[in-house]
Motif scaffolding. Structure first.
Motif, PDB file in Angstrom:
ATOM      1  N   ASP A  87       0.733  -1.114  -0.037  1.00 22.44           N
ATOM      2  CA  ASP A  87      -0.135  -0.232   0.065  1.00 22.44           C
ATOM      3  C   ASP A  87       0.567   1.345  -0.124  1.00 22.44           C
ATOM      4  OD1 ASP A  87      -2.046   1.409   0.137  1.00 22.44           O
ATOM      5  OD2 ASP A  87      -2.381   0.992   1.779  1.00 22.44           O
ATOM      6  N   ASN A  90       0.459   4.415   1.805  1.00 22.81           N
ATOM      7  CA  ASN A  90       0.532   4.373   3.168  1.00 22.81           C
ATOM      8  C   ASN A  90       0.995   3.662   3.567  1.00 22.81           C
ATOM      9  OD1 ASN A  90      -2.396   5.521   3.678  1.00 22.81           O
ATOM     10  ND2 ASN A  90      -3.557   4.144   2.601  1.00 22.81           N
ATOM     11  N   HIS A  91       2.166   3.624   2.695  1.00 26.87           N
ATOM     12  CA  HIS A  91       3.586   3.454   3.164  1.00 26.87           C
ATOM     13  C   HIS A  91       3.279   2.295   4.186  1.00 26.87           C
ATOM     14  CE1 HIS A  91       5.262   6.792   1.845  1.00 26.87           C
ATOM     15  NE2 HIS A  91       4.025   7.125   2.630  1.00 26.87           N
ATOM     16  N   ARG A  92       2.889   0.926   3.734  1.00 21.75           N
ATOM     17  CA  ARG A  92       2.490  -0.064   4.824  1.00 21.75           C
ATOM     18  C   ARG A  92       2.067  -1.287   4.273  1.00 21.75           C
ATOM     19  NH1 ARG A  92      -3.429   1.493   7.216  1.00 21.75           N
ATOM     20  NH2 ARG A  92      -4.537   1.183   4.989  1.00 21.75           N
ATOM     21  N   GLN A  94      -0.349  -4.689   3.335  1.00 22.95           N
ATOM     22  CA  GLN A  94      -1.599  -5.290   4.147  1.00 22.95           C
ATOM     23  C   GLN A  94      -2.037  -6.953   3.638  1.00 22.95           C
ATOM     24  OE1 GLN A  94      -4.923  -2.647   5.399  1.00 22.95           O
ATOM     25  NE2 GLN A  94      -4.668  -1.272   3.035  1.00 22.95           N
ATOM     26  N   SER A 105      -1.292  -5.153   9.301  1.00 27.75           N
ATOM     27  CA  SER A 105      -1.389  -4.138   8.871  1.00 27.75           C
ATOM     28  C   SER A 105      -0.434  -3.538   9.313  1.00 27.75           C
ATOM     29  CB  SER A 105      -2.997  -3.178   8.296  1.00 27.75           C
ATOM     30  OG  SER A 105      -2.475  -1.808   7.616  1.00 27.75           O
ATOM     31  N   SER A 107       3.018  -0.520   8.971  1.00 27.43           N
ATOM     32  CA  SER A 107       3.512   1.048   8.173  1.00 27.43           C
ATOM     33  C   SER A 107       4.767   0.926   9.398  1.00 27.43           C
ATOM     34  CB  SER A 107       2.182   1.495   8.471  1.00 27.43           C
ATOM     35  OG  SER A 107       2.444   1.980   9.637  1.00 27.43           O
ATOM     36  N   ARG A 108       5.363   1.611   8.285  1.00 22.65           N
ATOM     37  CA  ARG A 108       6.706   2.585   9.224  1.00 22.65           C
ATOM     38  C   ARG A 108       5.716   3.669   9.439  1.00 22.65           C
ATOM     39  NH1 ARG A 108      11.898   2.979   5.786  1.00 22.65           N
ATOM     40  NH2 ARG A 108      11.359   4.318   5.122  1.00 22.65           N
ATOM     41  N   ARG A 110       6.132   7.438   9.799  1.00 25.70           N
ATOM     42  CA  ARG A 110       6.544   8.419   8.426  1.00 25.70           C
ATOM     43  C   ARG A 110       7.881   9.540   9.006  1.00 25.70           C
ATOM     44  NH1 ARG A 110       2.760  10.376   3.767  1.00 25.70           N
ATOM     45  NH2 ARG A 110       1.303   8.723   4.056  1.00 25.70           N
TER      46      ARG A 110
END
Length: 113
Positions: A87, A90-92, A94, A105, A107-108, A110
């Motif tokens: 994704d 959204n920097h992730r 899923q 899900s 993410s890192r 930001r």
């Protein structure tokens, strides 16, 4: 003068219509029949049937940041019965199951970039 060459899809190959100009990634389900691709422009995942020349089975996802929502999805891969989606916006990553429910899900932040 040689006439221009016209490329036509071979019988049995999938031909996806150009209705979605920003298709990224392609993942083939373990059954060898179901294919998934990311429609980045529409922020969704599209599922097609490879045995019928690419007939639309369904799609899911919409623009957003909540689990199951996407922002310019790009890469796809299959792991067992799960579809992993990059994704991008959204920097992730899923992870969806076969019923399209989100399993995970990640993410890192930001701020960590």
């Amino acid at each position: 003068m040689t006439p221009p060459c016209s490329l036509q899809p071979a019988p049995g190959l999938i031909h996806l219509p150009p209705s979605s100009p920003r298709r990224y990634g392609l993942a083939i389900a373990p059954n060898g029949r179901t294919l998934f691709f990311a429609d980045s422009r529409m922020h969704r995942i599209v599922e097609v049937d490879g045995y019928t020349g690419g007939a639309l089975v369904g799609s899911w996802g919409r623009h957003g940041v909540a689990p199951g929502e996407l922002d310019h999805p790009r890469g796809l891969t299959i792991h067992g019965s799960e579809l992993i989606v990059a994704d991008r916006g959204n920097h992730r990553l899923q992870v969806f199951d076969v019923s399209h429910a989100v399993h995970f899900s990640a993410s890192r932040s930001r701020a960590a970039r």
